[in-house]
Design an enzyme around this catalytic site. Structure first.
Site, mmCIF file in Angstrom:
data_model
loop_
_atom_site.group_PDB
_atom_site.id
_atom_site.type_symbol
_atom_site.label_atom_id
_atom_site.label_comp_id
_atom_site.label_asym_id
_atom_site.label_seq_id
_atom_site.Cartn_x
_atom_site.Cartn_y
_atom_site.Cartn_z
ATOM 1 N N HIS B 164 -9.064 -11.873 -6.146
ATOM 2 C CA HIS B 164 -8.177 -10.716 -6.367
ATOM 3 C C HIS B 164 -8.818 -9.462 -5.761
ATOM 4 C CE1 HIS B 164 -5.555 -8.074 -9.069
ATOM 5 N NE2 HIS B 164 -6.539 -7.242 -8.761
ATOM 6 N N GLU B 165 -10.105 -9.258 -6.031
ATOM 7 C CA GLU B 165 -10.772 -8.048 -5.522
ATOM 8 C C GLU B 165 -10.847 -8.070 -3.994
ATOM 9 O OE1 GLU B 165 -10.918 -5.711 -7.417
ATOM 10 O OE2 GLU B 165 -10.721 -6.789 -9.296
ATOM 11 N N HIS B 168 -7.633 -7.030 -2.454
ATOM 12 C CA HIS B 168 -7.405 -5.577 -2.384
ATOM 13 C C HIS B 168 -7.881 -5.026 -1.041
ATOM 14 C CE1 HIS B 168 -5.601 -4.399 -6.086
ATOM 15 N NE2 HIS B 168 -6.560 -4.878 -6.852
ATOM 16 N N TYR B 179 -1.268 2.934 -4.026
ATOM 17 C CA TYR B 179 -1.655 2.484 -5.366
ATOM 18 C C TYR B 179 -1.012 3.348 -6.439
ATOM 19 C CZ TYR B 179 -4.886 -0.297 -8.211
ATOM 20 O OH TYR B 179 -5.462 -1.198 -9.087
ATOM 21 N N GLU B 188 -1.115 -4.735 -6.811
ATOM 22 C CA GLU B 188 -1.743 -5.540 -7.865
ATOM 23 C C GLU B 188 -1.213 -6.972 -7.876
ATOM 24 O OE1 GLU B 188 -4.204 -5.513 -9.986
ATOM 25 O OE2 GLU B 188 -4.778 -3.746 -8.862
ATOM 26 N N ASP B 261 -2.240 4.638 -15.882
ATOM 27 C CA ASP B 261 -2.582 3.548 -14.957
ATOM 28 C C ASP B 261 -1.800 3.683 -13.639
ATOM 29 O OD1 ASP B 261 -3.717 1.159 -13.998
ATOM 30 O OD2 ASP B 261 -2.170 -0.086 -14.951
ATOM 31 N N HIS B 266 -0.929 -2.103 -13.212
ATOM 32 C CA HIS B 266 -1.377 -3.391 -13.748
ATOM 33 C C HIS B 266 -0.390 -3.965 -14.761
ATOM 34 C CE1 HIS B 266 -5.224 -1.727 -12.235
ATOM 35 N NE2 HIS B 266 -5.521 -2.981 -12.005
#
Ligand SMILES: [Zn+2]
Lengths: 109, 347
Positions: B164-165, B168, B179, B188, B261, B266
């Site tokens: 996942h990271e 990004h 974002y 996300e 957020d 998220h």
């Protein structure tokens, strides 16, 4: 950006946001009413917000980086006003971290 | 500086209020430690990355795993570079293996050479901070905390979280989805999608065999939950006295309007997550072969605006399904039904 004049009806909210987990309880929002504070504590709170002004940014949080959100709700010329600052976790002043985590207000005595 | 303290009212302070003495101690320690550190010098310099990039080897990852040793300075001490044997440190070796599996997934399935398709070295830092309960991409590298040990274990335990990271980073070099609000939730969601696809690819699982969970290996057994997110059933991953309840919506009717957020990036990602899951399940087989291919083509499409909302993104997935499989194909039909089922109206 300059600090607005803050009266006793001001409230300050600090939360930590973003991050991969984003579970509701991780924000640990802390709300402080100026009405519950003495003059010295109010000065302390203002100094924390002033510290945040130069490191605040609209663009924070990308790629799951955590950030702090500081909200001042206050009255300006008989209307409700707010000042919202977002500060990347790795740029957050120590005073903000302590306020959020422990409710610690820097004092000058 | 002398500090005056008082206890202000809390709105939500469940972990601090009800946390065990160990948890509170952990938080205090972090604070004390951070206090004694100089300011974070930031990510590694681009020149340093360019130097590493000269070792370009298409088809083979160039991994660098650093150890922050519980501090918060990046990148930390280099502990394991490409080709070196296991270090014996679980977090270092998990990050190394997971970044390798992610590289392999993108190379074998999409012939993509790393984050930027130019062989960018995969730089990861583990043991970041004390009890640090997060993982992130900072624009140049991936960073993993050890978790507090009570609610969260170390973030390298879940392959889908590491992937996942990395995704990004990939999105930044392709679609560049802003974002914030819906494009942020898409950012996300796409990271979750390629996170779970990496795991399914590594395990050789079909869509039907997969659990479609994100971060299943992160929660300790004290937490009442199965993972941090569920792509199959957003909003059901956990319901715990300390952690709270999984807040993700699964349908547009439950879309969360919030200023928190970055506009709930998220949270609302649950909606496109479920659309992907529904499409992949309808198509069957390995999810990366059809639905994954369509999503990959979508995020690499220069026509996809960086401020795309769900409907715009859905429209581009349909275009790519038509291009890849034909206008009257079952893939187009499955996608249409998936987006419609989560309440995203196609324009
Ligand atoms: Zn993310």
């Amino acid at each position: 950006m300059k600090m607005p004049a803050l009266g006793p009806e001001t409230s300050l909210r600090v939360s930590r946001q973003g991050g991969f987990v984003a579970a509701p309880s991780l924000a640990r929002t802390r709300q402080i009413e100026f009405a519950d504070c003495d003059a010295e504590q109010r000065r302390g709170l203002c100094s924390v917000v002033e510290r945040c002004l130069p490191v605040a940014s609209k663009k924070v949080g990308a790629g799951d980086q955590r950030f702090f959100r500081v909200e001042l709700h206050y009255r300006r010329e008989d209307t409700d006003a707010e000042l919202i600052l977002q500060i990347a976790e790795d740029r957050a002043p120590q005073e903000l971290m302590q306020l959020w985590q422990n409710g610690a207000i820097p004092g000058d005595s | 500086m002398p500090i005056h303290t008082f206890i202000p009212p809390y709105i939500l302070d469940r972990i601090i209020d009800r946390g065990s003495p160990y948890q509170r101690g952990c938080a205090q320690q972090t604070l004390h430690h951070v206090q004694s550190l100089p300011p974070n010098p930031g990510p590694p310099r681009p020149t340093a990355i360019a130097e590493l990039g000269e070792l370009r080897t298409p088809g083979h990852a160039q991994r660098r795993i650093h150890d922050a040793e519980q501090q918060m300075q990046l990148p930390g001490n280099l502990r394991r570079r490409e080709g070196q044997p296991a270090s014996g440190d679980a977090a270092v070796d998990e990050a190394y293996d997971a970044l390798g599996a992610t590289y392999t997934f993108f190379w074998q399935v999409f012939q993509r050479d790393s984050i930027d398709d130019l062989g960018m070295p995969l730089i990861g830092t583990v043991h970041y901070g004390q009890g640090y309960e997060n993982a992130f991409w900072n624009g140049e590298q991936m960073v993993f905390g050890d978790g507090d040990g009570e609610l969260f274990q170390r973030f390298t335990r879940s392959l889908d979280v590491v992937a996942h990271e990395l995704t990004h980073g990939l999105i930044e070099s392709e679609a560049g989805l802003v974002y914030f609000n819906q494009p942020g939730a898409l950012n996300e969601s796409v990271s979750d999608v390629f996170g779970v696809l990496t795991k399914q690819h590594a395990l050789g699982q079909t869509a039907a065999e997969a659990d479609w969970l994100v971060g299943a290996e992160l929660l300790t057994d004290k937490v009442n939950g199965v993972a941090l997110r569920s792509m199959a059933n957003p909003g059901t991953a956990y319901d715990d006295p300390l952690l709270g309840r999984d807040p993700q919506p699964a349908h547009m009717r439950d879309f969360i309007e919030t200023r928190d957020d970055n506009g709930g990036v998220h949270l609302n990602s649950g909606i496109p997550n479920r659309a992907f899951y529904l499409a992949a399940m309808a198509l069957g087989g390995y999810a990366w072969e059809q639905a994954g291919r369509i999503w990959y083509a979508t995020i690499c499409d220069p026509q996809l605006p960086n401020d795309a909302d769900f409907a715009t993104f859905a429209g581009v997935t349909l275009n790519h399904a038509a291009q890849l499989f034909g206008r009257q194909s079952p893939q187009v039909q499955a996608l249409y039904e998936a987006w419609t089922s989560v309440g995203v109206a196609l324009r």
